[in-house]
Scaffold this motif. Structure first.
Motif, short mmCIF file in Angstrom:
data_model
loop_
_atom_site.label_atom_id
_atom_site.label_comp_id
_atom_site.label_asym_id
_atom_site.label_seq_id
_atom_site.Cartn_x
_atom_site.Cartn_y
_atom_site.Cartn_z
N LEU A 104 0.90 -1.26 0.19
CA LEU A 104 -0.27 -0.23 0.12
C LEU A 104 0.95 0.86 -0.39
N ALA A 105 2.22 1.36 0.76
CA ALA A 105 3.12 2.31 0.99
C ALA A 105 3.31 2.61 -0.82
N VAL A 106 3.71 1.60 -1.11
CA VAL A 106 4.43 1.15 -2.31
C VAL A 106 3.29 2.22 -3.16
N PHE A 107 2.07 2.00 -3.84
CA PHE A 107 1.14 2.51 -3.87
C PHE A 107 0.99 3.18 -4.13
N LEU A 108 0.99 4.22 -3.03
CA LEU A 108 0.69 5.21 -2.48
C LEU A 108 2.29 6.48 -3.38
N GLU A 109 3.09 5.59 -3.01
CA GLU A 109 4.22 6.61 -3.33
C GLU A 109 4.37 6.77 -5.27
N GLU A 110 4.16 5.37 -5.54
CA GLU A 110 4.56 4.85 -6.84
C GLU A 110 3.46 4.86 -7.63
N GLY A 111 2.51 4.61 -7.29
CA GLY A 111 1.10 4.25 -8.40
C GLY A 111 1.61 2.41 -8.69
N LEU A 112 0.71 2.02 -9.28
CA LEU A 112 1.15 0.47 -9.91
C LEU A 112 2.13 0.99 -11.09
N ASP A 113 3.35 0.18 -10.83
CA ASP A 113 4.76 0.19 -11.54
C ASP A 113 4.72 -1.37 -10.90
N LEU A 114 6.50 -1.12 -11.60
CA LEU A 114 6.81 -2.47 -11.26
C LEU A 114 7.76 -2.37 -9.72
N GLN A 115 7.54 -1.44 -8.89
CA GLN A 115 8.03 -1.36 -7.86
C GLN A 115 7.23 -1.60 -6.88
N PHE A 116 5.49 -1.78 -7.18
CA PHE A 116 4.07 -2.12 -6.08
C PHE A 116 4.34 -3.73 -6.66
N VAL A 117 4.61 -4.34 -8.19
CA VAL A 117 5.10 -5.47 -7.96
C VAL A 117 6.15 -6.22 -6.91
#
Length: 71
Positions: free
Chosen positions: A20-33
């Motif tokens: 959730l933190a990665v999604f809030l910071e970066e959105g839906l991208d490779l970092q989230f996955v």
């Protein structure tokens, strides 16, 4: 340099719910996955480390860019 309340909240979210933190910071991208996979496969601490790194790295990059522009 003082940390804002939003940054502290993101770090707390990164510890509790890393994807959730990665999604809030970066959105839906490779970092989230990457964060989602690390958290779901049972290596929660790796997901936390990755999420905290993503959340705090954006601020470090911005500060370095400002310093580079001033030089």
């Amino acid at each position: 340099m003082a940390t804002s309340r939003e940054d502290l909240l993101l770090i707390i979210i990164a510890i509790l719910l890393p994807p959730l933190a990665v999604f809030l910071e970066e959105g839906l991208d490779l970092q989230f996955v990457i964060s989602l996979v690390l958290t779901v496969i049972g290596v929660w601490i790796l997901g936390v480390v990755h999420a905290v790194g993503v959340v705090t790295a954006c601020g470090v990059v911005a500060v370095r860019n400002v310093v580079a522009v001033r030089d």
